[in-house]
Design an enzyme around this catalytic site. Structure first.
Site, PDB file in Angstrom:
ATOM      1  N   LYS A  80       0.878  -1.171   0.000  1.00  0.00           N
ATOM      2  CA  LYS A  80       0.000   0.000   0.000  1.00  0.00           C
ATOM      3  C   LYS A  80       0.914   1.219   0.000  1.00  0.00           C
ATOM      4  CE  LYS A  80      -4.510   0.806   0.440  1.00  0.00           C
ATOM      5  NZ  LYS A  80      -5.680   0.049   0.017  1.00  0.00           N
ATOM      6  N   GLY A 179     -26.371   0.424   5.334  1.00  0.00           N
ATOM      7  CA  GLY A 179     -25.768   1.193   4.243  1.00  0.00           C
ATOM      8  C   GLY A 179     -26.398   0.811   2.920  1.00  0.00           C
ATOM      9  N   GLY A 181     -25.252   2.336  -0.059  1.00  0.00           N
ATOM     10  CA  GLY A 181     -24.357   3.074  -0.956  1.00  0.00           C
ATOM     11  C   GLY A 181     -23.953   2.269  -2.173  1.00  0.00           C
ATOM     12  N   VAL A 183     -21.794  -0.206  -3.014  1.00  0.00           N
ATOM     13  CA  VAL A 183     -21.759  -1.673  -3.042  1.00  0.00           C
ATOM     14  C   VAL A 183     -23.140  -2.249  -2.756  1.00  0.00           C
ATOM     15  CG1 VAL A 183     -20.799  -3.754  -1.999  1.00  0.00           C
ATOM     16  CG2 VAL A 183     -19.318  -1.777  -2.371  1.00  0.00           C
ATOM     17  N   TYR A 185     -26.075  -1.041  -3.029  1.00  0.00           N
ATOM     18  CA  TYR A 185     -27.078  -0.819  -4.082  1.00  0.00           C
ATOM     19  C   TYR A 185     -27.032  -2.008  -5.062  1.00  0.00           C
ATOM     20  CZ  TYR A 185     -29.147   0.935  -8.358  1.00  0.00           C
ATOM     21  OH  TYR A 185     -29.907   1.052  -9.493  1.00  0.00           O
TER      22      TYR A 185
HETATM   23  P1  NAD Z   1     -20.405   4.218  -0.031  1.00  0.00           P
HETATM   24  O1  NAD Z   1     -19.827   5.435   0.618  1.00  0.00           O
HETATM   25  O2  NAD Z   1     -20.858   4.322  -1.445  1.00  0.00           O
HETATM   26  O3  NAD Z   1     -21.643   3.647   0.815  1.00  0.00           O
HETATM   27  C1  NAD Z   1     -21.673   3.668   2.195  1.00  0.00           C
HETATM   28  C2  NAD Z   1     -23.087   4.070   2.608  1.00  0.00           C
HETATM   29  O4  NAD Z   1     -23.174   3.975   4.020  1.00  0.00           O
HETATM   30  C3  NAD Z   1     -23.430   5.512   2.227  1.00  0.00           C
HETATM   31  O5  NAD Z   1     -24.659   5.531   1.522  1.00  0.00           O
HETATM   32  C4  NAD Z   1     -23.545   6.201   3.583  1.00  0.00           C
HETATM   33  O6  NAD Z   1     -24.499   7.249   3.595  1.00  0.00           O
HETATM   34  C5  NAD Z   1     -23.948   5.050   4.473  1.00  0.00           C
HETATM   35  N1  NAD Z   1     -23.745   5.266   5.898  1.00  0.00           N
HETATM   36  C6  NAD Z   1     -22.807   6.031   6.518  1.00  0.00           C
HETATM   37  N2  NAD Z   1     -23.001   5.973   7.856  1.00  0.00           N
HETATM   38  C7  NAD Z   1     -24.049   5.150   8.060  1.00  0.00           C
HETATM   39  C8  NAD Z   1     -24.699   4.690   9.226  1.00  0.00           C
HETATM   40  N3  NAD Z   1     -24.348   5.083  10.457  1.00  0.00           N
HETATM   41  N4  NAD Z   1     -25.740   3.829   9.082  1.00  0.00           N
HETATM   42  C9  NAD Z   1     -26.142   3.431   7.851  1.00  0.00           C
HETATM   43  N5  NAD Z   1     -25.558   3.851   6.720  1.00  0.00           N
HETATM   44  C10 NAD Z   1     -24.520   4.692   6.816  1.00  0.00           C
HETATM   45  O7  NAD Z   1     -19.293   3.090   0.142  1.00  0.00           O
HETATM   46  P2  NAD Z   1     -19.181   1.690  -0.608  1.00  0.00           P
HETATM   47  O8  NAD Z   1     -18.183   1.823  -1.692  1.00  0.00           O
HETATM   48  O9  NAD Z   1     -20.523   1.175  -0.880  1.00  0.00           O
HETATM   49  O10 NAD Z   1     -18.499   0.824   0.526  1.00  0.00           O
HETATM   50  C11 NAD Z   1     -19.235   0.305   1.608  1.00  0.00           C
HETATM   51  C12 NAD Z   1     -18.301  -0.443   2.533  1.00  0.00           C
HETATM   52  O11 NAD Z   1     -17.680  -1.503   1.817  1.00  0.00           O
HETATM   53  C13 NAD Z   1     -17.167   0.399   3.097  1.00  0.00           C
HETATM   54  O12 NAD Z   1     -16.861  -0.062   4.398  1.00  0.00           O
HETATM   55  C14 NAD Z   1     -15.998   0.084   2.173  1.00  0.00           C
HETATM   56  O13 NAD Z   1     -14.760   0.264   2.806  1.00  0.00           O
HETATM   57  C15 NAD Z   1     -16.266  -1.389   1.897  1.00  0.00           C
HETATM   58  N6  NAD Z   1     -15.688  -1.871   0.648  1.00  0.00           N
HETATM   59  C16 NAD Z   1     -16.036  -1.295  -0.531  1.00  0.00           C
HETATM   60  C17 NAD Z   1     -15.490  -1.785  -1.718  1.00  0.00           C
HETATM   61  C18 NAD Z   1     -15.868  -1.192  -3.045  1.00  0.00           C
HETATM   62  O14 NAD Z   1     -15.578  -1.820  -4.076  1.00  0.00           O
HETATM   63  N7  NAD Z   1     -16.514  -0.035  -3.090  1.00  0.00           N
HETATM   64  C19 NAD Z   1     -14.575  -2.854  -1.684  1.00  0.00           C
HETATM   65  C20 NAD Z   1     -14.258  -3.450  -0.458  1.00  0.00           C
HETATM   66  C21 NAD Z   1     -14.822  -2.943   0.700  1.00  0.00           C
END
Ligand code: NAD
Length: 350
Positions: A80, A179, A181, A183, A185
């Site tokens: 990293k 959540g 967001g 992923v 969705y």
């Molecule tokens: P994102 O920011 O698009 O979605 C996260 C959602 O969580 C947002 O809609 C946000 O409003 C919501 N949120 C924040 N606080 C909250 C709470 N207290 N209660 C309920 N909802 C809340 O992020 P993402 O890309 O969807 O990632 C989600 C998780 O998955 C994160 O922990 C990220 O590190 C992990 N992750 C993502 C990926 C990826 O490919 N995007 C890969 C591995 C891990």
């Protein structure tokens, strides 16, 4: 603790401090372990409070990548990098200089995107190094990681549901989704297709509206999600949400979701084991993005990449079965599997 004490504790291979005062670059590249392959992991740009915090972060993140690559059976090691500073202050000169530092490692470290670095930044970095993955819009690009992460999480949920209550499908299985967001969705599409009954929560009204409009799910407040009567709790928002306050409230048999660092402490894994809750270790179930990006090295083919990501089902099954046989928490079992693969590769390398 001195820097050497810190890196000896978890046996880091190499830490590279990169400095160019003229362009204002201060960066650290951490190679935790490269026994399985080139150390791979994104570059994060963050306004750290101090250098010690920056070093701690890059050490933690690079070690995490070793475990994620290893549990996913990828021929990649863990690395990293971080650039110290507010991402609003980045300049092309700074990014190019960072690319030159990556290039000096001749492929021993492969960089990609992380917080504070976007695809256009990656293009700038790429002008100085070929050891880079995940640039959106390029012909060989593996694309947005969120849909494929969701595909991996879905497969991990299937394995967990089958292990926990013999479910062959998610039809009428109740899922509490934290959540809504990027992923989750996409995860919702799979859950909806299978006929799961989903209750979701988010703090973002737009995300809630979209999920309700497209999938007609029920919504509870962010705090109430821990009390939902559901077979599966799927965290996909925040870290450290499985802790001594939330575990007594959970009614589920399975915890399986996308969020990183779900357990507040490793000991929470033991508490879940004793409570009979099957926890799919976060870094194993959410590895779809890494597996997908790895396919850029072979010439990206979406079908091949998705078929590979679907093997997260086997990984989660293996972890759950070993956890049952060894009466050991799933997080510790996953760590052991990952560490054993690295040790074998180290022996072969020696
Ligand atoms: P994102 O920011 O698009 O979605 C996260 C959602 O969580 C947002 O809609 C946000 O409003 C919501 N949120 C924040 N606080 C909250 C709470 N207290 N209660 C309920 N909802 C809340 O992020 P993402 O890309 O969807 O990632 C989600 C998780 O998955 C994160 O922990 C990220 O590190 C992990 N992750 C993502 C990926 C990826 O490919 N995007 C890969 C591995 C891990």
């Amino acid at each position: 603790m001195t820097v050497f004490e810190k890196i000896k504790a978890d046996n880091y291979e190499q830490i590279i401090f990169c400095n160019d005062t003229k362009v204002g670059l201060k960066a650290i590249i951490a190679i935790h372990n490269s026994a399985l392959g080139p150390a791979t992991g994104g570059c994060r740009m963050w306004d750290y409070k101090n250098e010690s915090e920056a070093l701690t972060d890059v050490l933690r993140l690079s070690k995490g990548m070793t475990y994620k690559a290893s549990i996913s059976n990828l021929p990649l090691g863990g690395g990293k990098s971080i650039i110290i500073g507010d991402s609003a202050s980045k300049t092309p000169q700074m990014l190019k200089r960072f690319g030159e530092f990556v290039e000096t490692l001749k492929g021993h470290y492969i960089t990609a995107k992380d917080v504070g670095i976007d695809s256009s930044d990656l293009k700038t970095i790429k002008s100085k190094t070929s050891h880079i993955l995940g640039i959106a819009g390029e012909t060989n690009s593996s694309g947005d990681p969120s849909p494929v992460t969701a595909w991996g999480v879905y497969n991990g949920i299937l394995a967990s549901a089958e292990h926990a209550f013999g479910a062959k499908s998610l039809k009428n299985i109740r899922v509490a989704l934290q959540g809504l967001g990027a992923v989750n969705y996409h995860l919702l599409k799979y859950l909806h297709q299978d006929g799961a009954i989903v209750t979701g929560s988010d703090i973002n009204q737009e995300a809630i509206k979209r999920a309700q409009a497209e999938f007609g799910i029920s919504i509870v407040s962010p705090d109430e999600i821990y009390d939902v009567d559901a077979e599966i709790f799927s965290p996909g928002a925040l870290g450290a949400i499985i802790n001594e306050q939330t575990i007594p409230r959970l009614k589920c048999k399975v915890i399986a979701g996308a969020a990183n660092n779900q357990l507040a402490t490793e000991k929470d894994g033991d508490v879940l084991l004793k409570k009979g809750i099957f926890y799919a270790p976060d870094y194993a179930i959410n590895a779809g993005g890494l597996i997908n990006i790895y396919h850029e090295r072979e010439g990206y083919n979406r079908d091949k990449a998705y078929a590979h990501v679907a093997k997260i089902y086997d990984t989660i099954k293996l972890v759950l079965e070993r956890s049952k046989a060894e009466k050991c928490s799933t997080n510790i079992v996953a760590n052991k599997i990952a560490e054993d693969r690295v040790s074998e590769a180290e022996l072969a390398r020696a």
